[in-house]
Write a protein that holds these residues in place. Sequence first.
Motif, PDB file in Angstrom:
ATOM      1  N   VAL A   1       0.846  -1.205   0.000  1.00 11.07           N
ATOM      2  CA  VAL A   1       0.000   0.000   0.000  1.00 11.07           C
ATOM      3  C   VAL A   1       0.877   1.249   0.000  1.00 11.07           C
ATOM      4  O   VAL A   1       0.631   2.193  -0.763  1.00 11.07           O
ATOM      5  CB  VAL A   1      -0.974  -0.015   1.200  1.00 11.07           C
ATOM      6  N   SER A   2       1.907   1.258   0.830  1.00 15.87           N
ATOM      7  CA  SER A   2       2.817   2.416   0.888  1.00 15.87           C
ATOM      8  C   SER A   2       3.488   2.654  -0.456  1.00 15.87           C
ATOM      9  O   SER A   2       3.700   3.797  -0.859  1.00 15.87           O
ATOM     10  CB  SER A   2       3.896   2.201   1.948  1.00 15.87           C
ATOM     11  N   PHE A   3       3.779   1.573  -1.122  1.00 14.77           N
ATOM     12  CA  PHE A   3       4.417   1.642  -2.427  1.00 14.77           C
ATOM     13  C   PHE A   3       3.552   2.421  -3.418  1.00 14.77           C
ATOM     14  O   PHE A   3       4.044   3.221  -4.205  1.00 14.77           O
ATOM     15  CB  PHE A   3       4.647   0.199  -2.908  1.00 14.77           C
ATOM     16  N   PHE A   4       2.240   2.187  -3.395  1.00 18.74           N
ATOM     17  CA  PHE A   4       1.352   2.809  -4.371  1.00 18.74           C
ATOM     18  C   PHE A   4       0.705   4.103  -3.899  1.00 18.74           C
ATOM     19  O   PHE A   4       0.046   4.778  -4.680  1.00 18.74           O
ATOM     20  CB  PHE A   4       0.240   1.837  -4.792  1.00 18.74           C
ATOM     21  N   ARG A   5       0.888   4.468  -2.651  1.00 20.31           N
ATOM     22  CA  ARG A   5       0.221   5.671  -2.137  1.00 20.31           C
ATOM     23  C   ARG A   5       0.552   6.918  -2.964  1.00 20.31           C
ATOM     24  O   ARG A   5      -0.357   7.660  -3.354  1.00 20.31           O
ATOM     25  CB  ARG A   5       0.543   5.864  -0.668  1.00 20.31           C
ATOM     26  N   PRO A   6       1.824   7.204  -3.298  1.00 17.08           N
ATOM     27  CA  PRO A   6       2.103   8.397  -4.103  1.00 17.08           C
ATOM     28  C   PRO A   6       1.404   8.379  -5.463  1.00 17.08           C
ATOM     29  O   PRO A   6       0.869   9.402  -5.901  1.00 17.08           O
ATOM     30  CB  PRO A   6       3.627   8.368  -4.277  1.00 17.08           C
ATOM     31  N   GLN A   7       1.397   7.232  -6.118  1.00 13.14           N
ATOM     32  CA  GLN A   7       0.730   7.145  -7.414  1.00 13.14           C
ATOM     33  C   GLN A   7      -0.778   7.323  -7.256  1.00 13.14           C
ATOM     34  O   GLN A   7      -1.415   7.989  -8.064  1.00 13.14           O
ATOM     35  CB  GLN A   7       1.033   5.799  -8.066  1.00 13.14           C
ATOM     36  N   ALA A   8      -1.339   6.754  -6.192  1.00 14.37           N
ATOM     37  CA  ALA A   8      -2.774   6.882  -5.955  1.00 14.37           C
ATOM     38  C   ALA A   8      -3.147   8.348  -5.739  1.00 14.37           C
ATOM     39  O   ALA A   8      -4.152   8.835  -6.280  1.00 14.37           O
ATOM     40  CB  ALA A   8      -3.191   6.039  -4.754  1.00 14.37           C
ATOM     41  N   VAL A   9      -2.345   9.060  -4.956  1.00  9.61           N
ATOM     42  CA  VAL A   9      -2.598  10.488  -4.710  1.00  9.61           C
ATOM     43  C   VAL A   9      -2.595  11.249  -6.031  1.00  9.61           C
ATOM     44  O   VAL A   9      -3.473  12.071  -6.300  1.00  9.61           O
ATOM     45  CB  VAL A   9      -1.546  11.061  -3.726  1.00  9.61           C
ATOM     46  N   LYS A  10      -1.610  10.957  -6.856  1.00  9.51           N
ATOM     47  CA  LYS A  10      -1.509  11.630  -8.156  1.00  9.51           C
ATOM     48  C   LYS A  10      -2.734  11.359  -9.022  1.00  9.51           C
ATOM     49  O   LYS A  10      -3.195  12.233  -9.759  1.00  9.51           O
ATOM     50  CB  LYS A  10      -0.238  11.168  -8.871  1.00  9.51           C
ATOM     51  N   LEU A  11      -3.289  10.141  -8.932  1.00  8.93           N
ATOM     52  CA  LEU A  11      -4.451   9.765  -9.733  1.00  8.93           C
ATOM     53  C   LEU A  11      -5.771  10.203  -9.102  1.00  8.93           C
ATOM     54  O   LEU A  11      -6.822  10.043  -9.711  1.00  8.93           O
ATOM     55  CB  LEU A  11      -4.480   8.235  -9.928  1.00  8.93           C
ATOM     56  N   GLY A  12      -5.721  10.728  -7.882  1.00  8.42           N
ATOM     57  CA  GLY A  12      -6.945  11.114  -7.194  1.00  8.42           C
ATOM     58  C   GLY A  12      -7.684   9.919  -6.607  1.00  8.42           C
ATOM     59  O   GLY A  12      -8.896   9.954  -6.430  1.00  8.42           O
TER      60      GLY A  12
ATOM     61  N   GLN B   1      -5.663   0.871 -12.102  1.00  7.02           N
ATOM     62  CA  GLN B   1      -5.921   0.958 -13.540  1.00  7.02           C
ATOM     63  C   GLN B   1      -7.408   0.802 -13.844  1.00  7.02           C
ATOM     64  O   GLN B   1      -7.937   1.448 -14.744  1.00  7.02           O
ATOM     65  CB  GLN B   1      -5.112  -0.098 -14.289  1.00  7.02           C
ATOM     66  N   ALA B   2      -8.083  -0.050 -13.087  1.00  2.84           N
ATOM     67  CA  ALA B   2      -9.513  -0.282 -13.328  1.00  2.84           C
ATOM     68  C   ALA B   2     -10.349   0.933 -12.960  1.00  2.84           C
ATOM     69  O   ALA B   2     -11.370   1.208 -13.593  1.00  2.84           O
ATOM     70  CB  ALA B   2      -9.988  -1.508 -12.535  1.00  2.84           C
ATOM     71  N   ILE B   3      -9.925   1.677 -11.946  1.00  2.00           N
ATOM     72  CA  ILE B   3     -10.681   2.863 -11.525  1.00  2.00           C
ATOM     73  C   ILE B   3     -10.623   3.934 -12.598  1.00  2.00           C
ATOM     74  O   ILE B   3     -11.611   4.573 -12.912  1.00  2.00           O
ATOM     75  CB  ILE B   3     -10.151   3.400 -10.179  1.00  2.00           C
ATOM     76  N   ASP B   4      -9.442   4.123 -13.188  1.00  2.00           N
ATOM     77  CA  ASP B   4      -9.266   5.061 -14.300  1.00  2.00           C
ATOM     78  C   ASP B   4      -9.808   6.444 -13.977  1.00  2.00           C
ATOM     79  O   ASP B   4     -10.653   6.981 -14.665  1.00  2.00           O
ATOM     80  CB  ASP B   4      -9.926   4.495 -15.566  1.00  2.00           C
ATOM     81  N   GLY B   5      -9.330   7.002 -12.904  1.00  2.00           N
ATOM     82  CA  GLY B   5      -9.742   8.345 -12.520  1.00  2.00           C
ATOM     83  C   GLY B   5      -9.918   8.404 -11.016  1.00  2.00           C
ATOM     84  O   GLY B   5      -9.558   7.474 -10.303  1.00  2.00           O
ATOM     85  N   PRO B   6     -10.499   9.504 -10.516  1.00  2.00           N
ATOM     86  CA  PRO B   6     -10.712   9.621  -9.073  1.00  2.00           C
ATOM     87  C   PRO B   6     -11.609   8.497  -8.553  1.00  2.00           C
ATOM     88  O   PRO B   6     -12.509   8.028  -9.241  1.00  2.00           O
ATOM     89  CB  PRO B   6     -11.405  10.976  -8.920  1.00  2.00           C
ATOM     90  N   GLY B   7     -11.326   8.079  -7.324  1.00  2.00           N
ATOM     91  CA  GLY B   7     -12.117   7.016  -6.710  1.00  2.00           C
ATOM     92  C   GLY B   7     -11.428   6.519  -5.457  1.00  2.00           C
ATOM     93  O   GLY B   7     -10.607   7.215  -4.865  1.00  2.00           O
ATOM     94  N   SER B   8     -11.782   5.312  -5.051  1.00  2.00           N
ATOM     95  CA  SER B   8     -11.169   4.769  -3.843  1.00  2.00           C
ATOM     96  C   SER B   8     -10.990   3.264  -3.967  1.00  2.00           C
ATOM     97  O   SER B   8     -11.728   2.590  -4.684  1.00  2.00           O
ATOM     98  CB  SER B   8     -12.017   5.100  -2.612  1.00  2.00           C
TER      99      SER B   8
END
Length: 181
Positions: A122-133, A167-174
């Motif tokens: 989870v920590s690994f992807f947190r920065p990318q997730a923030v960038k993707l919203g 990748q499946a979310i493809d935009g803001p989400g959770s």
Amino acid sequence: ERIDFPRARGEIGVLAAAFRTMMDNLRAAQAEALVQARRAFLGEVAANIAHEVRTPLSVLKTSAQLLARQELPPAEQRQLAMNVAAEVDRLNGVVTNLVDVARPRPVQYRTELLVDVLDRAVSFFRPQAVKLGVEISRGEWDRSVRFHGSADQLHQVFLNVIQNALQAIDGPGSVRIDCHS
């Protein structure tokens, strides 16, 4: 009944030649099938390598972009720097595994806490997730759940699942992650 030996020998010779031709054609077809199977296998290996390398490269790029902004608090900068170092180590592991294909090593199985491996992913992807919203949230996390296996292999599984979710979310989400027995 009378047998004409020269004629019979000639017919047998024709049959033998046809049989040899058929066997040669069969050998050629088998050789071509083997070449095609090897190409298909190499294609699968290349696709798997690309998949294993793209995930850490994506995180490295995102982390570098976030670090370049210099807007982050020092604690977050340190965490991003640690993520970068961990991903470089993981890429090195992928390369090492490729080299070790010819001389495989046994996988190290240990009893580990599942949340430690999951938290690292989870920590690994947190920065990318923030960038993707995308918000990566933790649901129920039972910190006592243990597993016996390879933490590195399970970490890779979690990375693949989280990346697929992003990748499946493809935009803001959770994305919500639960861990319980």
